[in-house]
Scaffold this motif. Structure first.
Motif, PDB file in Angstrom:
ATOM      1  N   ILE A  51       0.677  -1.112  -0.107  1.00 13.08           N
ATOM      2  CA  ILE A  51       0.013   0.071  -0.037  1.00 13.08           C
ATOM      3  C   ILE A  51       0.890   1.300  -0.046  1.00 13.08           C
ATOM      4  CG2 ILE A  51      -1.856   1.333   1.334  1.00 13.08           C
ATOM      5  CD1 ILE A  51      -2.678  -1.258   2.364  1.00 13.08           C
ATOM      6  N   ARG A  52       0.619   2.395  -0.964  1.00 13.50           N
ATOM      7  CA  ARG A  52       1.403   3.572  -1.096  1.00 13.50           C
ATOM      8  C   ARG A  52       0.803   4.356  -0.043  1.00 13.50           C
ATOM      9  NH1 ARG A  52       2.575   6.034  -6.725  1.00 13.50           N
ATOM     10  NH2 ARG A  52       3.807   4.143  -6.787  1.00 13.50           N
ATOM     11  N   ASN A  53       1.492   4.517   1.057  1.00 13.04           N
ATOM     12  CA  ASN A  53       0.849   5.735   2.137  1.00 13.04           C
ATOM     13  C   ASN A  53       1.382   7.022   1.925  1.00 13.04           C
ATOM     14  OD1 ASN A  53      -0.787   3.939   3.690  1.00 13.04           O
ATOM     15  ND2 ASN A  53       1.062   3.222   4.969  1.00 13.04           N
ATOM     16  N   ALA A  54       0.656   7.924   2.120  1.00 11.94           N
ATOM     17  CA  ALA A  54       1.102   9.328   2.072  1.00 11.94           C
ATOM     18  C   ALA A  54       2.059   9.490   3.362  1.00 11.94           C
ATOM     19  CB  ALA A  54       0.257  10.105   2.266  1.00 11.94           C
ATOM     20  N   THR A  55       3.463  10.355   3.095  1.00  9.75           N
ATOM     21  CA  THR A  55       4.520  10.310   4.050  1.00  9.75           C
ATOM     22  C   THR A  55       4.614  11.970   4.111  1.00  9.75           C
ATOM     23  OG1 THR A  55       6.218  10.158   2.239  1.00  9.75           O
ATOM     24  CG2 THR A  55       5.705   8.219   3.504  1.00  9.75           C
ATOM     25  N   TYR A  56       4.547  12.203   5.649  1.00  9.87           N
ATOM     26  CA  TYR A  56       4.637  13.821   5.744  1.00  9.87           C
ATOM     27  C   TYR A  56       4.935  13.936   7.345  1.00  9.87           C
ATOM     28  CZ  TYR A  56       0.038  12.439   7.703  1.00  9.87           C
ATOM     29  OH  TYR A  56      -0.961  12.052   8.241  1.00  9.87           O
ATOM     30  N   VAL A  57       5.554  15.163   7.615  1.00  7.16           N
ATOM     31  CA  VAL A  57       5.633  15.588   8.968  1.00  7.16           C
ATOM     32  C   VAL A  57       4.399  16.487   9.425  1.00  7.16           C
ATOM     33  CG1 VAL A  57       6.843  16.934  10.717  1.00  7.16           C
ATOM     34  CG2 VAL A  57       7.987  15.201   9.000  1.00  7.16           C
ATOM     35  N   ARG A 206      -8.096  12.741  -6.602  1.00  6.78           N
ATOM     36  CA  ARG A 206      -6.790  13.086  -5.783  1.00  6.78           C
ATOM     37  C   ARG A 206      -5.954  14.204  -6.553  1.00  6.78           C
ATOM     38  NH1 ARG A 206      -5.176   8.843  -2.666  1.00  6.78           N
ATOM     39  NH2 ARG A 206      -6.449   6.961  -2.942  1.00  6.78           N
ATOM     40  N   THR A 207      -5.089  15.029  -5.992  1.00  5.66           N
ATOM     41  CA  THR A 207      -4.416  16.087  -6.436  1.00  5.66           C
ATOM     42  C   THR A 207      -2.919  15.549  -6.118  1.00  5.66           C
ATOM     43  OG1 THR A 207      -3.888  18.337  -6.405  1.00  5.66           O
ATOM     44  CG2 THR A 207      -4.476  17.257  -4.149  1.00  5.66           C
ATOM     45  N   THR A 208      -1.803  16.022  -6.700  1.00  2.00           N
ATOM     46  CA  THR A 208      -0.524  15.953  -6.634  1.00  2.00           C
ATOM     47  C   THR A 208      -0.041  17.113  -5.607  1.00  2.00           C
ATOM     48  OG1 THR A 208      -0.055  14.878  -8.663  1.00  2.00           O
ATOM     49  CG2 THR A 208       1.660  15.538  -7.620  1.00  2.00           C
ATOM     50  N   VAL A 209       0.699  16.729  -4.348  1.00  2.00           N
ATOM     51  CA  VAL A 209       1.409  17.413  -3.693  1.00  2.00           C
ATOM     52  C   VAL A 209       2.689  17.034  -3.374  1.00  2.00           C
ATOM     53  CG1 VAL A 209       1.189  18.864  -1.444  1.00  2.00           C
ATOM     54  CG2 VAL A 209      -0.837  18.078  -2.636  1.00  2.00           C
ATOM     55  N   GLU A 210       3.665  17.873  -3.593  1.00  2.00           N
ATOM     56  CA  GLU A 210       5.040  17.167  -3.431  1.00  2.00           C
ATOM     57  C   GLU A 210       5.505  16.076  -3.921  1.00  2.00           C
ATOM     58  OE1 GLU A 210       6.496  18.023   0.426  1.00  2.00           O
ATOM     59  OE2 GLU A 210       6.157  20.206   0.611  1.00  2.00           O
ATOM     60  N   GLY A 211       4.621  15.618  -4.912  1.00  2.00           N
ATOM     61  CA  GLY A 211       4.822  14.277  -5.707  1.00  2.00           C
ATOM     62  C   GLY A 211       4.254  13.181  -5.362  1.00  2.00           C
ATOM     63  N   GLN A 212       3.325  13.509  -4.434  1.00  2.00           N
ATOM     64  CA  GLN A 212       2.436  12.565  -3.778  1.00  2.00           C
ATOM     65  C   GLN A 212       0.819  12.720  -4.108  1.00  2.00           C
ATOM     66  OE1 GLN A 212       3.310  10.785   0.190  1.00  2.00           O
ATOM     67  NE2 GLN A 212       4.519  12.950   0.395  1.00  2.00           N
ATOM     68  N   LEU A 213       0.211  11.731  -4.442  1.00  2.00           N
ATOM     69  CA  LEU A 213      -1.271  11.630  -4.826  1.00  2.00           C
ATOM     70  C   LEU A 213      -2.059  11.728  -3.508  1.00  2.00           C
ATOM     71  CD1 LEU A 213      -1.430   9.705  -7.944  1.00  2.00           C
ATOM     72  CD2 LEU A 213      -2.024  12.123  -7.952  1.00  2.00           C
ATOM     73  N   LEU A 214      -2.915  12.801  -3.265  1.00  2.00           N
ATOM     74  CA  LEU A 214      -3.621  12.979  -2.003  1.00  2.00           C
ATOM     75  C   LEU A 214      -4.987  13.148  -2.471  1.00  2.00           C
ATOM     76  CD1 LEU A 214      -1.248  15.191   0.236  1.00  2.00           C
ATOM     77  CD2 LEU A 214      -1.358  12.600   0.375  1.00  2.00           C
ATOM     78  N   PRO A 215      -5.870  12.544  -1.914  1.00  2.00           N
ATOM     79  CA  PRO A 215      -7.479  12.572  -1.953  1.00  2.00           C
ATOM     80  C   PRO A 215      -7.881  13.817  -1.660  1.00  2.00           C
ATOM     81  CG  PRO A 215      -6.894  11.207   0.071  1.00  2.00           C
ATOM     82  CD  PRO A 215      -5.595  11.432  -0.452  1.00  2.00           C
ATOM     83  N   THR A 216      -8.742  14.393  -2.286  1.00  2.00           N
ATOM     84  CA  THR A 216      -9.485  15.734  -2.064  1.00  2.00           C
ATOM     85  C   THR A 216     -10.792  15.571  -1.944  1.00  2.00           C
ATOM     86  OG1 THR A 216      -9.708  15.912  -4.414  1.00  2.00           O
ATOM     87  CG2 THR A 216      -7.786  16.971  -3.470  1.00  2.00           C
ATOM     88  N   THR A 217     -11.239  14.362  -2.090  1.00  2.00           N
ATOM     89  CA  THR A 217     -12.998  14.048  -1.675  1.00  2.00           C
ATOM     90  C   THR A 217     -12.903  12.681  -0.705  1.00  2.00           C
ATOM     91  OG1 THR A 217     -13.913  14.843  -3.827  1.00  2.00           O
ATOM     92  CG2 THR A 217     -15.199  13.340  -2.448  1.00  2.00           C
TER      93      THR A 217
END
Length: 257
Positions: A51-57, A206-217
């Protein structure tokens, strides 16, 4: 009672409903790094399990949704593994929610009510066995923590279904749907039998933020003892790893919910 239901479901749905650490410690926690280990991930069938998880601080997004027929908007700020801060607006700010790994707090100015308690108190009062790590994962579309595979994943065309057991006060059953090609989750369903409760989130647009696809809905729903409430979270202006303050204090003269 309707007003009380609104704040209950607003808190549970937005957070999909913490005192060891102070809020000052949380707000200045700049050096913590996310756990980037594969999740849940075992040796068999790695393509199906991965599973590709979003990574962030840090994570920040504006949101809008409708709860019990009332349109609201606001902002979500997350410090990974430390706090989830939510400001709720109806023209002006009407309340805030703060979740940390040991505590759930929130208030509504227009109702004159607040809640401040542990996850154990949330479970005892509303029957939802939830924890901080699971709430954070649901909000960003990641795999919930502490999952162990209960049976082999199955591919069906472009999608994959994965089944897990998740450790909690009561054992939870987790069913995940993901895209085979991108390895991104499309839905998470968490169910418990005693008392009967379900939380479901479906992710899209989804939208791309800093190279990661994040859900917008996020289509979110919670079922408690046969009664279901749903809302659609529309997320915008998503940013990662930008420092944001998370101020929180319960105003005086509010009554405990």
């Amino acid at each position: 009672m309707r007003k009380e239901r609104i704040i209950i479901y607003m808190t549970l749905l937005l957070a999909l409903t913490t005192g060891c650490r102070s809020h000052r410690h949380i707000a200045n926690n700049d050096n913590r790094q996310p756990d980037n280990r594969p999740t849940p991930g075992e040796t068999a069938k790695p393509q199906l399990d991965t599973i590709r998880n979003a990574t962030y601080v840090r994570y920040c997004a504006n949101f809008s949704c409708t709860v019990e027929g009332i349109a609201i908007n606001g902002q979500i700020r997350i410090v990974h593994d430390s706090c989830i801060w939510i400001s709720v607006n109806k023209i002006i700010e009407v309340g805030r929610i703060m979740l940390t790994p040991t505590r759930v707090s929130g208030y509504s100015r227009i109702m004159g009510k607040y809640f401040d308690g542990t996850y154990s108190e949330v479970r005892q009062r509303w029957g939802v066995d939830i924890d901080y790590g699971t709430v954070e994962a649901l909000l960003v579309g990641n795999c919930p923590p502490a999952c162990t595979r209960s049976k082999e994943p199955e591919r069906h065309g472009d999608g994959v279904t994965l089944w897990y057991n998740q450790k909690g006060v009561v054992q939870r059953k987790v069913t995940l749907q993901k895209e085979y090609a991108t390895m991104l989750l499309t839905s998470t369903l968490i169910a418990q039998d005693t008392p009967q409760a379900q939380v479901r989130c479906a992710y899209s647009d989804r939208t791309t933020v800093e190279g990661q696809l994040l859900p917008t809905t996020i289509d979110a729903g919670i079922t408690l003892r046969g009664s279901t409430r749903q809302t659609r979270l529309s997320l915008s202006r998503i940013s990662l790893n930008q420092k944001q303050n998370t101020p929180f204090s319960i105003p005086q003269k509010l009554d405990r919910l």
